[in-house]
Design an enzyme around this catalytic site. Structure first.
Site, PDB file in Angstrom:
ATOM      1  N   GLU A 119      19.050  44.241  33.059  1.00 15.36           N
ATOM      2  CA  GLU A 119      18.794  42.810  33.531  1.00 15.36           C
ATOM      3  C   GLU A 119      20.166  42.636  34.446  1.00 15.36           C
ATOM      4  O   GLU A 119      20.346  41.270  34.658  1.00 15.36           O
ATOM      5  CB  GLU A 119      18.940  41.731  32.319  1.00 15.36           C
ATOM      6  CG  GLU A 119      17.929  42.011  31.357  1.00 15.36           C
ATOM      7  CD  GLU A 119      16.365  41.702  31.808  1.00 15.36           C
ATOM      8  OE1 GLU A 119      16.199  41.466  33.141  1.00 15.36           O
ATOM      9  OE2 GLU A 119      15.657  41.636  31.037  1.00 15.36           O
ATOM     10  N   HIS A 142      22.570  36.824  27.280  1.00 21.17           N
ATOM     11  CA  HIS A 142      21.131  36.885  27.138  1.00 21.17           C
ATOM     12  C   HIS A 142      20.872  37.489  25.799  1.00 21.17           C
ATOM     13  O   HIS A 142      21.533  38.321  25.232  1.00 21.17           O
ATOM     14  CB  HIS A 142      20.485  37.612  28.328  1.00 21.17           C
ATOM     15  CG  HIS A 142      19.146  38.002  27.857  1.00 21.17           C
ATOM     16  ND1 HIS A 142      18.078  36.925  27.554  1.00 21.17           N
ATOM     17  CD2 HIS A 142      18.682  39.373  27.500  1.00 21.17           C
ATOM     18  CE1 HIS A 142      16.884  37.832  27.308  1.00 21.17           C
ATOM     19  NE2 HIS A 142      17.080  39.049  27.462  1.00 21.17           N
ATOM     20  N   HIS A 144      17.841  37.307  21.980  1.00 20.36           N
ATOM     21  CA  HIS A 144      16.458  36.781  21.600  1.00 20.36           C
ATOM     22  C   HIS A 144      16.453  36.044  20.433  1.00 20.36           C
ATOM     23  O   HIS A 144      15.970  36.785  19.427  1.00 20.36           O
ATOM     24  CB  HIS A 144      15.744  38.169  21.664  1.00 20.36           C
ATOM     25  CG  HIS A 144      15.662  39.005  22.587  1.00 20.36           C
ATOM     26  ND1 HIS A 144      15.364  40.713  22.556  1.00 20.36           N
ATOM     27  CD2 HIS A 144      15.897  38.956  23.985  1.00 20.36           C
ATOM     28  CE1 HIS A 144      15.388  41.111  23.608  1.00 20.36           C
ATOM     29  NE2 HIS A 144      15.757  40.170  24.522  1.00 20.36           N
ATOM     30  N   GLU A 172      24.155  15.600  17.399  1.00 22.45           N
ATOM     31  CA  GLU A 172      25.244  16.191  18.437  1.00 22.45           C
ATOM     32  C   GLU A 172      24.696  17.279  19.553  1.00 22.45           C
ATOM     33  O   GLU A 172      25.331  17.974  20.198  1.00 22.45           O
ATOM     34  CB  GLU A 172      26.338  16.735  17.666  1.00 22.45           C
ATOM     35  CG  GLU A 172      27.172  15.842  16.972  1.00 22.45           C
ATOM     36  CD  GLU A 172      28.517  16.409  16.386  1.00 22.45           C
ATOM     37  OE1 GLU A 172      28.925  17.409  16.618  1.00 22.45           O
ATOM     38  OE2 GLU A 172      28.898  15.475  15.218  1.00 22.45           O
ATOM     39  N   HIS A 213      10.669  35.341  25.089  1.00 24.08           N
ATOM     40  CA  HIS A 213      11.405  36.351  25.345  1.00 24.08           C
ATOM     41  C   HIS A 213      12.985  35.960  24.758  1.00 24.08           C
ATOM     42  O   HIS A 213      13.234  36.915  23.869  1.00 24.08           O
ATOM     43  CB  HIS A 213      11.774  36.985  27.089  1.00 24.08           C
ATOM     44  CG  HIS A 213      12.336  38.074  27.327  1.00 24.08           C
ATOM     45  ND1 HIS A 213      12.272  38.796  28.009  1.00 24.08           N
ATOM     46  CD2 HIS A 213      13.693  38.162  26.591  1.00 24.08           C
ATOM     47  CE1 HIS A 213      13.043  39.804  28.024  1.00 24.08           C
ATOM     48  NE2 HIS A 213      14.123  39.437  27.197  1.00 24.08           N
TER      49      HIS A 213
HETATM   50  P1  13P Z   1      18.623  46.448  28.155  1.00 22.31           P
HETATM   51  O1  13P Z   1      18.870  47.243  26.915  1.00 22.31           O
HETATM   52  O2  13P Z   1      18.523  47.025  29.432  1.00 22.31           O
HETATM   53  O3  13P Z   1      19.975  45.342  28.228  1.00 22.31           O
HETATM   54  O4  13P Z   1      17.647  45.215  28.059  1.00 22.31           O
HETATM   55  C1  13P Z   1      17.661  44.515  26.717  1.00 22.31           C
HETATM   56  C2  13P Z   1      16.674  43.197  26.879  1.00 22.31           C
HETATM   57  O5  13P Z   1      16.992  42.408  26.313  1.00 22.31           O
HETATM   58  C3  13P Z   1      15.886  43.003  28.278  1.00 22.31           C
HETATM   59  O6  13P Z   1      15.566  41.785  28.293  1.00 22.31           O
HETATM   60 ZN    ZN Z   2      15.778  40.469  26.627  1.00 19.53          ZN
END
Ligand code: 13P
Ligand code: ZN
Length: 273
Positions: A119, A142, A144, A172, A213
């Site tokens: 990413e 980033h 999930h 809050e 995602h």
């Molecule tokens: P990477 O292992 O390349 O960081 O990818 C993980 C991910 O969350 C892709 O969106």
């Molecule tokens: Zn991801």
């Protein structure tokens, strides 16, 4: 003994946060990636001023000129957050953006031959965008998180209702993300396009949802980016917990205006009627 990046407070906090994110269930397997802009005093003290380049890694994009010479700690592609605190040198790296804007100089890490996250587009584009909006921005994160993903699967994706339903889950929430949340419909990850789209949203928002995602969060430091994501994740959880039940109390627009006044924040224009 020479100090290394492992002696750097910011880098230690980075490893701690990665470990926490794994235990919160936000980063299964290799899920998630984080990049942190390192300040020059840290580069001088813990990376020999950046004198030692281990190898060069081509970038799959030409980054914004604002990033030339900048040094980032960044997680490796395919690497597991679960293992990162224990084996940081294999799972993360420190890179510097070369003058040609198309090459990363590896200053530390990726010791088994790996490279930065897939990413990288989104990370580099979001750093450039946020630095132009807020020169103090250091972190792009980033992950999930479970409830954010579920919320994105059952809720409309228009940014106003997506944001307001989260503001209403807990008093809050609006204080933490008054500017609201950017939302992208489902898109293929790891592409230049999703990087461009995310960075475009980051002109306005510190936090962008990738439908089904995950989430991208930006912050001046690790605590801010992490705090933003955990607050959104909690709101999504509260929304989902209350979903099957009749609501007897709700936070109204009037209440939200009162909170805004009391805490001196400015919620996104037009959202409160
Ligand atoms: P990477 O292992 O390349 O960081 O990818 C993980 C991910 O969350 C892709 O969106
Ligand atoms: Zn991801």
């Amino acid at each position: 003994m020479n100090k290394t990046i492992l002696d750097c407070r910011t880098f230690q906090d980075y490893l701690e946060i990665i470990d926490n994110m794994y235990r919160l269930g936000w980063d299964e397997r290799n899920g998630g990636n984080i990049s942190v802009l390192l300040d020059q005093p840290d580069v001088d003290e813990y990376l020999c001023g950046g004198k030692n380049v281990i190898r060069e890694i081509p970038l799959p994009l030409e980054v914004d000129p604002i990033l030339v010479g900048k040094v980032f700690a960044i997680t490796g592609t395919g690497r597991y957050f679960r293992n990162t605190k224990k084996h940081p040198e294999e799972n993360t790296g420190v890179i510097r953006i070369k003058e040609d804007r198309k090459t990363a100089e590896l200053l530390w890490g990726f010791s088994t031959g790996g490279k930065f996250t897939s990413e990288i587009f989104a990370h580099m584009m979001c750093h450039a965008t946020r630095l132009k909006v807020n020169p103090k921005n250091h972190v792009i994160m980033h992950c999930h998180p479970q409830n954010i993903l579920t919320y994105s699967s059952i809720h409309d994706l228009d940014e106003e209702s997506f944001t307001k339903d989260l503001w209403r889950t807990m008093t809050e929430e609006v204080i933490v993300f008054p500017e609201g949340i950017g939302v992208l419909p489902w898109e293929l990850c790891g592409t230049n396009k999703i990087g461009v789209d995310t960075a475009e949203k980051m002109k306005e928002y510190r936090c962008v949802i990738w439908t089904l995602h995950g989430i991208y969060g930006a912050g001046d430091d690790l605590d801010e980016a992490f705090g933003l994501i955990e607050t959104v994740e909690k709101a999504c959880m509260l929304y989902l917990m209350a979903l099957p039940f009749e609501k007897k109390q709700v936070i109204t627009d009037e209440n939200l205006k009162e909170i805004a006044e009391g805490f001196h924040i400015t919620p996104k224009a037009g959202y409160l009627k």
